[in-house]
Enzyme design. Sequence first.
Site, short mmCIF file in Angstrom:
data_model
loop_
_atom_site.label_atom_id
_atom_site.label_comp_id
_atom_site.label_asym_id
_atom_site.label_seq_id
_atom_site.Cartn_x
_atom_site.Cartn_y
_atom_site.Cartn_z
N SER A 156 -9.39 1.64 3.51
CA SER A 156 -8.58 2.42 2.60
C SER A 156 -7.58 1.60 1.79
O SER A 156 -6.97 2.14 0.86
CB SER A 156 -7.83 3.50 3.38
OG SER A 156 -7.02 2.91 4.35
N LYS B 90 0.87 -1.19 0.00
CA LYS B 90 0.00 0.00 0.00
C LYS B 90 0.90 1.23 0.00
O LYS B 90 1.95 1.25 0.68
CB LYS B 90 -0.84 -0.04 1.27
CG LYS B 90 -1.91 1.05 1.42
CD LYS B 90 -2.69 0.77 2.71
CE LYS B 90 -3.80 1.80 2.92
NZ LYS B 90 -4.54 1.54 4.17
N SER C 207 -9.39 -0.84 7.69
CA SER C 207 -8.91 -0.60 6.32
C SER C 207 -8.24 -1.77 5.63
O SER C 207 -7.89 -1.65 4.45
CB SER C 207 -7.98 0.61 6.30
OG SER C 207 -8.73 1.78 6.50
#
Lengths: 489, 101
Positions: free
Chosen positions: A154, A79, A178
């Site tokens: 996210s 990420k 997330s």
Amino acid sequence: MDLLNLSALEIHKALITKKISAIEILDFFLSRIDQYDHKTKSFLKVFRESSREKAKQLDQKISKNKPLGKLAGIPIALKDNIHIKDETTTCASKFLENYIAPFDATVTRLLKQEDAIIIGKTNLDEFAMGSSNENSAFFSSHNPWNLEHSTGGSSGGSAAAVAARLVPIALGSDTGGSIRQPAAFCGLVGYKPTYGRVSRYGLVAFGSSLDQIGPLTTNCKDSAYIMELIGQHCMHDATSVQKPAEDYLSSFSKDLKGTKIGIPRKFLEKHTPKNIQSFEENIKKFTSLGAEIVDVDLSILDASIGVYYILATAEASTNLARFDGIRYGTRIEGENLLDLYLESRKNGFGSEVKRRILLGTYVLSAGYKDAYYRKAQKIRTLIIEAFVKAYQTCDAILMPTTSESAFKSHSIRDPLQMYLQDIYTIGPNLAGLPAVHLPTGFDHNHLPIGIQMIGSQFADIKLLKIANAFEETFPFYENVPSLFKGKEK
Amino acid sequence: MSDITSEDFENLELLARIRCTENEKQDILASLKTILDYVEQLQQIPTDHVEICCHPTLDALQEVFREDFPEKNLDRKTFLNNAPDKIGGMIRTPPVITEEP
């Protein structure tokens, strides 16, 4: 060799037994990214050259019978709020569009040490603030099961990349859900470790008492394997617990007899998920596997969203104060220093980030700190105590991860309505508990659904063991989204 | 209903060192009011003798301090690599002190 349907562990074993080369593995996934990523838009950056270079080095090592790392040959995506030295860490923000990380995150160093091939950086909600991946400053990612639906967030880019089989493993971060919520939307195993189990050094901080890095994988064994390598003490993270790396896989068994599963009935009566029927069916499956079902009282979790959106935003307002345009980031010059701060942050941050910083500033400000921030900190203690009491009578708690399957992209406009999506995932972050999403099937729209299991603090191995045993009842990983099943060109 | 006013909002922007665009102001102010109204429900929960929590696994931590010795850290060149404006090995900023003493 059918790499599409192999787990990361199986890919690694195929490499070390010389059934396939590292470059063949890498080229397979790079081709898939080239062919399919325009649909999911999961990657912000793909490291074609450096990853091919790494794959060649691995093949040379193999040809000379040199020892290989435990992740040799496995492409992994990170990420884009996790540092890789000399690569950009954008956090999907205009503010950090050109920011080059000066050091490796600890997790990055550990992956490199074990010969993983870090293939790229994935999309996210800006600064990890969001549950839809719609808050990225660059573009939204799309759900591989239905491109009109949200990946969740996210860690939406990481989830989409693994679900579409563009990469076998991705790392995400989880502050209020997330990792787990995008795992739920994309049909993956999403694991949030106990707070302090995995180093946060090199993770751009959102909520420092809540953040944890964890894996998104197609199956439990891959998540456990990664945890064996990244779940260890780090001297650069003072919140990292002083425990060495642990062996997860050797304790895995299919036996759930005598395992006690706690269900928070009173809480669920008030917050009934839309897919309650599937949830009840999964409880029956646990029973058929020999587990005992007990009731636990987690009604205090009614307060969890309120507590979270005070504490997380307060911490974020402090953590994002460093983005001032002085030492790094996109600077907009002004008439004076104050103007520089105001204009740089006005230009650099998206609306959701601004909203959360302003809310966090408010709850910490003079006259309000006791009523909001201190109050929330006290209720956090009550939440922790409720979980501690629950674990006196059970080994793991079963909850939904989300109320329903992936919503249609851009269908939720009201910020509070978006925040309420997190009702099932936030508790484990507040209490520092390990939690995992496990996909268990599909709804009538053929979108993935599943369950969340929550363990007690530092019972990461036990939790993944239970999840792995349950996974056998429905090996979801055998399903690949139909848009992504094709042969590579 | 939360009583946060436009003036409060402007003070908040200054505290947070954030300027919102005109389009954002109304939307963010309205959502702050809604969220603050929502969190009012926390006041109903009795917490008179409850300790605050700032770290959920604090009890598991042992000694976190190391010996205080200097270590080689980030070199100047690497540190300045991301600086938006630099001169002579330093970061250039607008004046910090603007008034005569």
